[in-house]
Design a protein around this motif. Sequence first.
Motif, PDB file in Angstrom:
ATOM      1  N   GLY A  66      42.368 -58.602  31.562  1.00 28.66           N
ATOM      2  CA  GLY A  66      41.251 -59.372  31.138  1.00 28.66           C
ATOM      3  C   GLY A  66      40.842 -59.059  29.633  1.00 28.66           C
ATOM      4  N   GLU A  67      39.675 -59.651  29.305  1.00 23.96           N
ATOM      5  CA  GLU A  67      39.428 -59.320  27.832  1.00 23.96           C
ATOM      6  C   GLU A  67      39.281 -57.806  27.471  1.00 23.96           C
ATOM      7  OE1 GLU A  67      38.301 -61.545  25.255  1.00 23.96           O
ATOM      8  OE2 GLU A  67      39.727 -62.715  26.219  1.00 23.96           O
ATOM      9  N   ASP A  68      38.460 -57.091  28.129  1.00 23.11           N
ATOM     10  CA  ASP A  68      38.324 -55.787  27.941  1.00 23.11           C
ATOM     11  C   ASP A  68      39.166 -54.693  28.956  1.00 23.11           C
ATOM     12  OD1 ASP A  68      37.533 -53.309  27.312  1.00 23.11           O
ATOM     13  OD2 ASP A  68      35.210 -53.604  27.454  1.00 23.11           O
ATOM     14  N   SER A  69      40.370 -54.648  28.150  1.00 32.76           N
ATOM     15  CA  SER A  69      41.784 -53.893  29.076  1.00 32.76           C
ATOM     16  C   SER A  69      41.335 -52.589  29.241  1.00 32.76           C
ATOM     17  CB  SER A  69      42.863 -54.190  28.487  1.00 32.76           C
ATOM     18  OG  SER A  69      42.865 -53.743  27.052  1.00 32.76           O
ATOM     19  N   ARG A  70      40.654 -51.959  28.213  1.00 36.09           N
ATOM     20  CA  ARG A  70      40.320 -50.541  28.372  1.00 36.09           C
ATOM     21  C   ARG A  70      39.452 -50.323  29.483  1.00 36.09           C
ATOM     22  NH1 ARG A  70      42.848 -46.012  27.849  1.00 36.09           N
ATOM     23  NH2 ARG A  70      41.650 -44.439  28.059  1.00 36.09           N
ATOM     24  N   ALA A  71      38.244 -51.306  29.772  1.00 36.98           N
ATOM     25  CA  ALA A  71      37.328 -51.088  30.501  1.00 36.98           C
ATOM     26  C   ALA A  71      37.881 -51.304  32.054  1.00 36.98           C
ATOM     27  CB  ALA A  71      36.064 -51.963  30.407  1.00 36.98           C
ATOM     28  N   GLN A  72      38.592 -52.391  32.084  1.00 33.03           N
ATOM     29  CA  GLN A  72      39.409 -52.483  33.321  1.00 33.03           C
ATOM     30  C   GLN A  72      40.321 -51.652  33.950  1.00 33.03           C
ATOM     31  OE1 GLN A  72      38.852 -55.427  35.178  1.00 33.03           O
ATOM     32  NE2 GLN A  72      40.518 -55.101  36.734  1.00 33.03           N
ATOM     33  N   ALA A  73      40.995 -51.137  32.893  1.00 27.01           N
ATOM     34  CA  ALA A  73      41.913 -49.857  33.263  1.00 27.01           C
ATOM     35  C   ALA A  73      41.129 -48.746  33.786  1.00 27.01           C
ATOM     36  CB  ALA A  73      42.915 -49.471  32.248  1.00 27.01           C
ATOM     37  N   GLU A  74      39.867 -48.390  32.946  1.00 27.98           N
ATOM     38  CA  GLU A  74      39.280 -47.169  33.421  1.00 27.98           C
ATOM     39  C   GLU A  74      38.463 -47.333  34.680  1.00 27.98           C
ATOM     40  OE1 GLU A  74      36.548 -46.849  29.923  1.00 27.98           O
ATOM     41  OE2 GLU A  74      37.718 -45.778  28.963  1.00 27.98           O
ATOM     42  N   ASP A  75      38.027 -48.696  35.169  1.00 32.05           N
ATOM     43  CA  ASP A  75      37.399 -48.895  36.224  1.00 32.05           C
ATOM     44  C   ASP A  75      38.382 -48.977  37.613  1.00 32.05           C
ATOM     45  OD1 ASP A  75      35.216 -49.715  35.094  1.00 32.05           O
ATOM     46  OD2 ASP A  75      35.456 -51.800  35.481  1.00 32.05           O
ATOM     47  N   MET A  76      39.759 -49.179  37.195  1.00 28.91           N
ATOM     48  CA  MET A  76      40.734 -48.741  38.272  1.00 28.91           C
ATOM     49  C   MET A  76      41.196 -47.500  38.355  1.00 28.91           C
ATOM     50  SD  MET A  76      43.733 -51.664  37.727  1.00 28.91           S
ATOM     51  CE  MET A  76      43.377 -52.526  36.055  1.00 28.91           C
ATOM     52  N   HIS A  77      41.263 -46.588  37.295  1.00 31.84           N
ATOM     53  CA  HIS A  77      41.320 -45.350  37.448  1.00 31.84           C
ATOM     54  C   HIS A  77      40.369 -44.643  38.263  1.00 31.84           C
ATOM     55  CE1 HIS A  77      41.075 -40.862  35.758  1.00 31.84           C
ATOM     56  NE2 HIS A  77      42.471 -41.269  35.808  1.00 31.84           N
ATOM     57  N   ALA A  78      39.074 -45.107  37.918  1.00 33.14           N
ATOM     58  CA  ALA A  78      37.915 -44.475  38.899  1.00 33.14           C
ATOM     59  C   ALA A  78      38.180 -44.624  40.173  1.00 33.14           C
ATOM     60  CB  ALA A  78      36.691 -45.042  38.368  1.00 33.14           C
ATOM     61  N   THR A  79      38.939 -45.579  40.873  1.00 31.79           N
ATOM     62  CA  THR A  79      39.146 -45.843  42.196  1.00 31.79           C
ATOM     63  C   THR A  79      39.864 -44.752  42.848  1.00 31.79           C
ATOM     64  OG1 THR A  79      41.104 -47.222  41.963  1.00 31.79           O
ATOM     65  CG2 THR A  79      38.782 -48.383  41.789  1.00 31.79           C
ATOM     66  N   LEU A  80      40.449 -43.591  41.925  1.00 28.85           N
ATOM     67  CA  LEU A  80      41.177 -42.734  42.645  1.00 28.85           C
ATOM     68  C   LEU A  80      40.200 -41.637  43.213  1.00 28.85           C
ATOM     69  CD1 LEU A  80      43.779 -41.949  39.554  1.00 28.85           C
ATOM     70  CD2 LEU A  80      44.211 -43.128  41.866  1.00 28.85           C
ATOM     71  N   GLY A  81      38.976 -42.017  43.065  1.00 28.11           N
ATOM     72  CA  GLY A  81      38.064 -41.037  43.770  1.00 28.11           C
ATOM     73  C   GLY A  81      38.100 -39.625  43.202  1.00 28.11           C
ATOM     74  N   ALA A  82      38.335 -38.806  44.385  1.00 29.42           N
ATOM     75  CA  ALA A  82      38.238 -37.339  43.994  1.00 29.42           C
ATOM     76  C   ALA A  82      39.280 -37.062  43.020  1.00 29.42           C
ATOM     77  CB  ALA A  82      38.157 -36.846  45.372  1.00 29.42           C
ATOM     78  N   ARG A  83      40.481 -37.686  43.125  1.00 24.45           N
ATOM     79  CA  ARG A  83      41.633 -37.352  42.514  1.00 24.45           C
ATOM     80  C   ARG A  83      41.587 -37.867  40.964  1.00 24.45           C
ATOM     81  NH1 ARG A  83      46.327 -34.332  44.542  1.00 24.45           N
ATOM     82  NH2 ARG A  83      46.828 -34.929  42.321  1.00 24.45           N
ATOM     83  N   ALA A  84      40.486 -38.474  40.706  1.00 27.17           N
ATOM     84  CA  ALA A  84      40.528 -39.171  39.337  1.00 27.17           C
ATOM     85  C   ALA A  84      40.504 -38.167  38.239  1.00 27.17           C
ATOM     86  CB  ALA A  84      39.301 -39.848  39.180  1.00 27.17           C
TER      87      ALA A  84
END
Length: 157
Positions: A66-84
Motif C-alpha cells: 500500500g501507500e504507507d509501506s512502512r506503517a503496513q510492515a510495522e503493523d504486520m510485525h506487531a502481529t508477532l505478538g509476544a515475539r515481536a
Amino acid sequence: MLAAQESGDTGGVVTPTGRLSIARRIEPDRPRLPFSPGQLARVDEAIALSTRTTGLEFAVYVGGLGEDSRAQAEDMHATLGARAAEGVLIAVSPGERKFEIVTGDEAYRRIPDRSCQLAAMSMVASFKEDELIDGLIGGLRMLSDAAGTRAEARSAH
C-alpha cells in the motif's frame, strides 16, 4: 418432446422448437501462485534456519504494502505478538517495487541499521535480476549472520 444427448463433461437437449441447449462444466482457472513448491520450501528452510540459529523470530511477507509501506510492515510485525521484540520481518511488494525490513527491540540490538542496509542492498541487486527467492534467502542469511547465534547473544549480555 425433448431429446437428450450427453458426452463427457457436457449434456445437451434438443428443445421442441429444435434449438440445441448444451450444458458444459466450466472449471474456474486456478490462481497462478507466484512461487513453486520448491521455491517456497527454500524460503521456509531459510526462515527456519535463521530462526533456529539466532533465536530471533524471522518472517517474510510477499504481497501488497500500500501507500504507507512502512506503517503496513510495522503493523504486520506487531502481529508477532509476544515475539515481536525478537521479530525480524522482511516485507516485499514486487508489484509496487517496495520492501521494508522491520526489527523489534531485541532484534534491533543484535542487527543494527547498517546490517539491515547491507542486506537491503544485496536484496535489491537480486530483485533487479528478477531473483526474488535468491534475494530473500540472501537477505535472511545476511541478517542472521549479523545477529549471531543465540549463544553469542547470551554471552554478550
